[in-house]
Enzyme design. Structure first.
Site, PDB file in Angstrom:
ATOM      1  N   GLU A  31       0.849  -1.199   0.000  1.00 16.98           N
ATOM      2  CA  GLU A  31       0.000   0.000   0.000  1.00 16.98           C
ATOM      3  C   GLU A  31       0.883   1.247   0.000  1.00 16.98           C
ATOM      4  O   GLU A  31       1.872   1.311   0.748  1.00 16.98           O
ATOM      5  CB  GLU A  31      -0.877  -0.043   1.256  1.00 16.98           C
ATOM      6  CG  GLU A  31      -2.283   0.393   1.052  1.00 16.98           C
ATOM      7  CD  GLU A  31      -3.082  -0.482   0.092  1.00 16.98           C
ATOM      8  OE1 GLU A  31      -3.157  -0.144  -1.109  1.00 16.98           O
ATOM      9  OE2 GLU A  31      -3.652  -1.484   0.539  1.00 16.98           O
ATOM     10  N   THR A  61       2.913   1.998  -2.141  1.00 16.65           N
ATOM     11  CA  THR A  61       4.213   1.653  -2.707  1.00 16.65           C
ATOM     12  C   THR A  61       4.241   1.961  -4.201  1.00 16.65           C
ATOM     13  O   THR A  61       5.313   2.101  -4.776  1.00 16.65           O
ATOM     14  CB  THR A  61       4.500   0.144  -2.536  1.00 16.65           C
ATOM     15  OG1 THR A  61       3.297  -0.558  -2.832  1.00 16.65           O
ATOM     16  CG2 THR A  61       4.947  -0.180  -1.133  1.00 16.65           C
ATOM     17  N   ASP A  62       3.065   2.070  -4.831  1.00 16.51           N
ATOM     18  CA  ASP A  62       3.055   2.194  -6.307  1.00 16.51           C
ATOM     19  C   ASP A  62       3.755   3.466  -6.776  1.00 16.51           C
ATOM     20  O   ASP A  62       4.631   3.421  -7.654  1.00 16.51           O
ATOM     21  CB  ASP A  62       1.647   2.041  -6.916  1.00 16.51           C
ATOM     22  CG  ASP A  62       0.577   2.969  -6.386  1.00 16.51           C
ATOM     23  OD1 ASP A  62       0.866   3.762  -5.453  1.00 16.51           O
ATOM     24  OD2 ASP A  62      -0.565   2.913  -6.909  1.00 16.51           O
ATOM     25  N   SER A  67     -25.622   9.118 -15.655  1.00 13.97           N
ATOM     26  CA  SER A  67     -25.251   8.282 -14.511  1.00 13.97           C
ATOM     27  C   SER A  67     -26.517   7.797 -13.823  1.00 13.97           C
ATOM     28  O   SER A  67     -27.265   8.589 -13.258  1.00 13.97           O
ATOM     29  CB  SER A  67     -24.394   9.090 -13.527  1.00 13.97           C
ATOM     30  OG  SER A  67     -24.452   8.488 -12.251  1.00 13.97           O
ATOM     31  N   ALA A  87     -15.136   3.695  -0.601  1.00 12.90           N
ATOM     32  CA  ALA A  87     -14.824   2.577   0.297  1.00 12.90           C
ATOM     33  C   ALA A  87     -13.396   2.084   0.090  1.00 12.90           C
ATOM     34  O   ALA A  87     -12.988   1.096   0.688  1.00 12.90           O
ATOM     35  CB  ALA A  87     -15.810   1.442   0.077  1.00 12.90           C
ATOM     36  N   LEU A  99     -12.292   0.970  -2.798  1.00  9.28           N
ATOM     37  CA  LEU A  99     -12.309  -0.140  -3.752  1.00  9.28           C
ATOM     38  C   LEU A  99     -12.165   0.354  -5.188  1.00  9.28           C
ATOM     39  O   LEU A  99     -12.423  -0.371  -6.139  1.00  9.28           O
ATOM     40  CB  LEU A  99     -13.610  -0.942  -3.598  1.00  9.28           C
ATOM     41  CG  LEU A  99     -13.810  -1.546  -2.208  1.00  9.28           C
ATOM     42  CD1 LEU A  99     -15.137  -2.272  -2.121  1.00  9.28           C
ATOM     43  CD2 LEU A  99     -12.678  -2.507  -1.892  1.00  9.28           C
ATOM     44  N   SER A 138     -13.690   2.856  -7.155  1.00  5.38           N
ATOM     45  CA  SER A 138     -14.808   3.065  -8.068  1.00  5.38           C
ATOM     46  C   SER A 138     -14.383   4.000  -9.202  1.00  5.38           C
ATOM     47  O   SER A 138     -14.808   3.831 -10.351  1.00  5.38           O
ATOM     48  CB  SER A 138     -16.002   3.658  -7.321  1.00  5.38           C
ATOM     49  OG  SER A 138     -15.594   4.767  -6.562  1.00  5.38           O
ATOM     50  N   ASP A 171      -4.519   1.041  -9.096  1.00  4.34           N
ATOM     51  CA  ASP A 171      -5.964   0.807  -9.223  1.00  4.34           C
ATOM     52  C   ASP A 171      -6.368   0.587 -10.673  1.00  4.34           C
ATOM     53  O   ASP A 171      -7.105  -0.334 -11.004  1.00  4.34           O
ATOM     54  CB  ASP A 171      -6.746   2.008  -8.669  1.00  4.34           C
ATOM     55  CG  ASP A 171      -6.372   2.303  -7.230  1.00  4.34           C
ATOM     56  OD1 ASP A 171      -5.647   1.496  -6.630  1.00  4.34           O
ATOM     57  OD2 ASP A 171      -6.804   3.350  -6.724  1.00  4.34           O
ATOM     58  N   TYR A 195      -3.686  12.604   0.800  1.00  6.14           N
ATOM     59  CA  TYR A 195      -3.018  11.616  -0.071  1.00  6.14           C
ATOM     60  C   TYR A 195      -1.859  12.258  -0.842  1.00  6.14           C
ATOM     61  O   TYR A 195      -0.736  11.746  -0.859  1.00  6.14           O
ATOM     62  CB  TYR A 195      -4.042  11.017  -1.049  1.00  6.14           C
ATOM     63  CG  TYR A 195      -3.459   9.992  -1.994  1.00  6.14           C
ATOM     64  CD1 TYR A 195      -3.466   8.642  -1.697  1.00  6.14           C
ATOM     65  CD2 TYR A 195      -2.877  10.386  -3.208  1.00  6.14           C
ATOM     66  CE1 TYR A 195      -2.917   7.703  -2.558  1.00  6.14           C
ATOM     67  CE2 TYR A 195      -2.331   9.460  -4.081  1.00  6.14           C
ATOM     68  CZ  TYR A 195      -2.356   8.117  -3.749  1.00  6.14           C
ATOM     69  OH  TYR A 195      -1.803   7.201  -4.610  1.00  6.14           O
TER      70      TYR A 195
HETATM   71  C1  GLA Z   1      -5.093   4.840  -3.918  1.00  9.24           C
HETATM   72  C2  GLA Z   1      -4.316   5.200  -5.178  1.00  9.24           C
HETATM   73  C3  GLA Z   1      -3.334   4.093  -5.556  1.00  9.24           C
HETATM   74  C4  GLA Z   1      -2.468   3.687  -4.379  1.00  9.24           C
HETATM   75  C5  GLA Z   1      -3.329   3.424  -3.150  1.00  9.24           C
HETATM   76  C6  GLA Z   1      -2.509   3.161  -1.909  1.00  9.24           C
HETATM   77  O1  GLA Z   1      -5.948   3.759  -4.147  1.00  9.24           O
HETATM   78  O2  GLA Z   1      -5.185   5.439  -6.244  1.00  9.24           O
HETATM   79  O3  GLA Z   1      -2.543   4.510  -6.645  1.00  9.24           O
HETATM   80  O4  GLA Z   1      -1.480   4.647  -4.116  1.00  9.24           O
HETATM   81  O5  GLA Z   1      -4.201   4.520  -2.863  1.00  9.24           O
HETATM   82  O6  GLA Z   1      -1.797   1.987  -2.038  1.00  9.24           O
END
Ligand code: GLA
Length: 379
Positions: free
Chosen positions: A31, A33-34, A65, A119, A121, A123, A169, A219
Site C-alpha cells: 500500500e 508503494t506504487d 449516470s 470505500a 475499492l 470506483s 488501481d 493523499y
Molecule cells: C489509492 C491510489 C493508488 C495507491 C493506493 C494506496 O488507491 O489510487 O494509486 O497509491 O491509494 O496503495
C-alpha cells in the site's frame, strides 16, 4: 443492472449501445508503494461499473449516470471540461486518449455501478478503465495496449480530478483475471499473475462506511513527503532506498517525512515476503505481514482512522490471521484473512461491536477475484 441500463439508454437515445464493464480492486499487500516505484499485489473484484455506449456521429458526448440520476454533455476539446465532477472522469479519459494520438468522436452512454463509493475499492478507476477500454475498442481498433489504458486512467486522475495517484488501481481494473492476483513491479511495469487459492481460509472486506475522498485528502501530501525524502537521499524513488540510507540522512529529514519513508521501505519488503509465503502456502506469514502493514499505515504513514484501527483490533482479538486497512486510507475497508472455521464468529463480532460503538453496521464484502475491463458478454 444490465436491464435498467439498457432501458434507460433506449429511453434517452433510442435503440441500443454496446455494453462494457470494468471492476474495482482489492489489494492483498503493498500500500502506497506504487508511486514509490515499489511492488503491489492487487486483484480485480466482482463489483464493477457497467456502461452502454454508442457513437453518435457528432463531436459531443452525452452521458447519464444511473446512480446519481444526472446527465452531462460535453465537447471533446480541452476547454469543454464538464462542471459535474463525476463526468470529469469520462471527459479526462477522452482527452488522454486524444493527447496520445488516439481518436474519440461523440458518443451517447448510460452507466451504473455497484462498486461502493469512497470505500477504497477504486470506483473511480473502474469508471476510467471501463471507458478507456470501450473507447479504445469503439474508435481505435484496440490501438492502445492494456497498460496504456491503465495510464490513461491514471493521467485522468492527475490532470482532471486532482489526485496524484499511482498506477495500482487502474492497472488492476484493466488487467484483472478471475482467481488470480497480480504482482506488479511499478518501476518496470512488469507483472505476473499468481493463481490465488486459499485452502481453509477466506478473504473478506469489512467496510467501516467512513467515506474516504482522495481529492483534497492528505493523499497528495503523503506522496510529496516520499518525493522529498527520495530527493534528499539522491534516489529516483524510495524503491532504491533502505533504512541505513534513511538513518544516515536523518538530520536532513523532518521527523514526519522520516516516518513516511520508514513505512514505505518496510512495506516494499513485506510485499516480497508475502509473495514467497503464498507460494509456500504459508498463510500465517501472509497474515503477520498484513498486521505489520496496518501498524505502519496507522502509526508511521498516518492514513488510518479510529474506526479502522478499531476493526483491526477486533480482528486481532478474534484470532483472525491477518487484517489491515486497505487502499489509500482515511476511511474505507479493512481486508481480512480469516480461517474458515472462524469466519462466522468474526463477522458477527465485528458487525456487533462496531455497531455498538459507532451506531451503524459495517458492510461485509467477501472477496471474489474476477476479470478486468472487457466488453460485457452474457455468462
Ligand atoms: C489509492 C491510489 C493508488 C495507491 C493506493 C494506496 O488507491 O489510487 O494509486 O497509491 O491509494 O496503495
Amino acid at each position: 443492472m444490465k436491464k435498467e441500463i439498457k432501458e434507460k439508454f433506449t429511453e434517452l437515445y433510442g435503440g441500443d449501445g454496446v455494453l462494457f464493464v470494468a471492476p474495482g480492486r482489492f489489494n492483498l499487500i503493498g500500500e502506497h508503494t506504487d508511486y514509490n516505484g515499489g511492488f503491489v499485489f492487487p486483484g480485480a473484484i466482482d463489483k464493477m461499473i457497467m456502461a452502454d455506449i454508442r457513437p453518435n456521429g457528432t463531436d459531443h458526448v452525452n452521458v447519464y449516470s444511473m446512480d446519481l440520476g444526472e446527465k452531462a454533455s460535453f465537447g471533446l476539446n480541452e476547454e469543454d471540461a464538464p462542471k459535474e465532477q463525476w463526468a470529469r472522469y469520462i471527459f479526462g479519459v477522452c482527452r488522454e486518449i486524444i493527447k496520445r494520438g488516439g481518436r474519440v468522436n461523440g458518443f451517447d452512454a448510460v452507466f451504473a455501478g455497484n462498486v461502493p463509493l469512497g470505500a477504497g475499492l477504486s470506483s473511480s478507476a473502474a469508471l476510467e478503465s471501463c471507458f478507456a477500454n470501450a473507447l479504445n475498442e469503439l474508435f481505435n481498433d484496440n490501438k492502445f495496449p492494456r497498460m496504456e489504458l491503465a495510464k490513461i486512467g491514471q493521467s485522468t486522475e492527475h490532470n482532471y480530478c486532482g489526485v496524484n495517484c499511482g498506477i495500482m488501481d487502474q492497472f488492476a481494473s484493466v488487467h484483472g483475471k478471475k482467481d488470480n492476483l497480480m504482482r506488479l513491479d511499478c518501476r518496470s511495469g512488469e507483472f505476473e499473475y499468481f493463481p490465488f487459492k486459499l485452502d481453509g481460509y477466506k478473504l473478506v472486506l469489512v467496510d467501516s462506511r467512513v467515506k474516504h475522498e482522495l481529492v483534497d485528502s492528505p493523499y497528495n501530501k503523503r506522496r510529496e513527503s516520499c518525493e522529498r525524502v527520495a530527493k534528499t537521499l539522491g534516489v529516483d524513488t524510495l524503491r532504491d532506498a533502505n533504512m541505513a540510507m534513511l538513518e544516515a540522512e536523518k538530520d536532513k529529514i523532518s521527523p514526519e517525512d522520516f516516518r513516511r519513508a520508514e513505512y514505505v521501505i518496510e512495506e516494499k519488503d513485506r510485499v516480497l515476503e508475502v509473495c514467497d509465503a503464498l507460494e509456500k502456502g504459508d498463510l500465517q506469514t501472509v497474515g503477520k505481514c498484513m498486521y505489520g502493514t496496518h501498524e505502519g499505515l496507522s502509526k508511521l504513514y498516518e492514513v488510518s482512522c479510529e474506526e479502522l484501527d478499531f476493526l483491526n483490533e477486533v480482528a486481532r482479538d478474534c484470532g483472525v490471521t491477518g487484517s489491515r486497512i486497505m487502499g489509500g486510507g482515511f476511511g474505507g475497508c479493512t481486508v481480512n484473512l480469516v480461517k474458515e472455521d472462524l469466519y462466522d464468529h468474526f463477522i458477527e463480532t465485528a458487525v456487533n461491536k462496531f455497531a455498538e460503538r459507532y451506531g451503524h453496521e459495517p458492510k461485509i464484502y467477501p472477496v471474489i477475484v474476477s476479470d478486468g475491463a472487457r466488453r460485457y458478454e452474457e455468462q
